[in-house]
Design a protein around this motif. Structure first.
Motif, PDB file in Angstrom:
ATOM      1  N   LYS A  44       2.869   3.581  23.788  1.00  0.00           N
ATOM      2  CA  LYS A  44       1.884   3.631  22.699  1.00  0.00           C
ATOM      3  C   LYS A  44       2.136   2.568  21.637  1.00  0.00           C
ATOM      4  O   LYS A  44       1.229   1.831  21.254  1.00  0.00           O
ATOM      5  CB  LYS A  44       1.919   5.031  22.081  1.00  0.00           C
ATOM      6  CG  LYS A  44       1.049   5.210  20.867  1.00  0.00           C
ATOM      7  CD  LYS A  44       1.264   6.590  20.262  1.00  0.00           C
ATOM      8  CE  LYS A  44       0.702   6.667  18.863  1.00  0.00           C
ATOM      9  NZ  LYS A  44       0.970   7.946  18.222  1.00  0.00           N
ATOM     10  N   GLU A  48      -0.307  -0.681  20.827  1.00  0.00           N
ATOM     11  CA  GLU A  48      -0.954  -0.879  19.522  1.00  0.00           C
ATOM     12  C   GLU A  48      -0.572  -2.234  18.917  1.00  0.00           C
ATOM     13  O   GLU A  48      -1.418  -2.924  18.351  1.00  0.00           O
ATOM     14  CB  GLU A  48      -0.576   0.256  18.567  1.00  0.00           C
ATOM     15  CG  GLU A  48      -1.282   1.555  18.899  1.00  0.00           C
ATOM     16  CD  GLU A  48      -0.847   2.727  18.035  1.00  0.00           C
ATOM     17  OE1 GLU A  48       0.208   2.623  17.365  1.00  0.00           O
ATOM     18  OE2 GLU A  48      -1.549   3.743  18.046  1.00  0.00           O
ATOM     19  N   ALA A  80      -9.667  -1.159  22.618  1.00  0.00           N
ATOM     20  CA  ALA A  80      -9.452  -0.184  21.537  1.00  0.00           C
ATOM     21  C   ALA A  80      -9.631   1.235  22.063  1.00  0.00           C
ATOM     22  O   ALA A  80      -8.854   2.138  21.723  1.00  0.00           O
ATOM     23  CB  ALA A  80     -10.419  -0.454  20.397  1.00  0.00           C
ATOM     24  N   GLN A  81     -10.638   1.406  22.900  1.00  0.00           N
ATOM     25  CA  GLN A  81     -10.923   2.714  23.494  1.00  0.00           C
ATOM     26  C   GLN A  81      -9.739   3.196  24.328  1.00  0.00           C
ATOM     27  O   GLN A  81      -9.324   4.356  24.251  1.00  0.00           O
ATOM     28  CB  GLN A  81     -12.168   2.573  24.360  1.00  0.00           C
ATOM     29  CG  GLN A  81     -12.872   3.844  24.712  1.00  0.00           C
ATOM     30  CD  GLN A  81     -14.181   3.564  25.473  1.00  0.00           C
ATOM     31  OE1 GLN A  81     -14.352   2.477  26.042  1.00  0.00           O
ATOM     32  NE2 GLN A  81     -15.070   4.506  25.461  1.00  0.00           N
ATOM     33  N   LYS A  84      -6.730   4.027  22.085  1.00  0.00           N
ATOM     34  CA  LYS A  84      -6.986   5.295  21.417  1.00  0.00           C
ATOM     35  C   LYS A  84      -6.783   6.470  22.366  1.00  0.00           C
ATOM     36  O   LYS A  84      -6.220   7.502  21.996  1.00  0.00           O
ATOM     37  CB  LYS A  84      -8.406   5.316  20.866  1.00  0.00           C
ATOM     38  CG  LYS A  84      -8.739   6.512  20.024  1.00  0.00           C
ATOM     39  CD  LYS A  84     -10.154   6.444  19.481  1.00  0.00           C
ATOM     40  CE  LYS A  84     -10.501   7.693  18.727  1.00  0.00           C
ATOM     41  NZ  LYS A  84     -11.910   7.691  18.297  1.00  0.00           N
ATOM     42  N   ASN A  87      -3.236   7.527  22.803  1.00  0.00           N
ATOM     43  CA  ASN A  87      -2.694   8.319  21.704  1.00  0.00           C
ATOM     44  C   ASN A  87      -3.003   9.808  21.876  1.00  0.00           C
ATOM     45  O   ASN A  87      -2.246  10.654  21.457  1.00  0.00           O
ATOM     46  CB  ASN A  87      -3.277   7.834  20.371  1.00  0.00           C
ATOM     47  CG  ASN A  87      -2.843   6.433  20.047  1.00  0.00           C
ATOM     48  OD1 ASN A  87      -1.907   5.906  20.653  1.00  0.00           O
ATOM     49  ND2 ASN A  87      -3.510   5.812  19.100  1.00  0.00           N
TER      50      ASN A  87
END
Length: 88
Positions: A44, A48, A80-81, A84, A87
């Motif tokens: 993660k 990012e 980005a999807q 996300k 996460n």
């Protein structure tokens, strides 16, 4: 083959421009690949961080005409999807 001097110059200019664009496109692919590798690893924090670096690189490529605006936007959106979703 180019006969006039202006056509020969145009050929040289195109060759230079192509080399620059190829380099920029390669840079973008490298940054995107780093994000995808971090996503595949399930890391993660790395995903990012890599995404934060890849996003302006894609925008820069779009502003310089290496990528179409919508293509760059779509790539950013999809990355980005996926970041996300990692996460969640």
């Amino acid at each position: 083959m180019a006969n006039t001097s202006s056509a020969k110059k145009a050929t040289r200019k195109i060759a230079r421009r192509t080399a620059v664009n190829k380099n920029r496109r390669s840079r973008v692919r490298t940054f995107v690949r780093k994000v995808e590798e971090a996503l595949a690893a399930g890391d993660k924090a790395a995903a990012e961080a890599a995404f934060a670096v890849a996003q302006p690189e894609l925008a820069r490529a779009a502003s310089r005409g290496v990528l179409h605006r919508n293509t760059a936007s779509r790539k950013v959106s999809r990355l980005a999807q996926r970041v996300k979703a990692l996460n969640a």
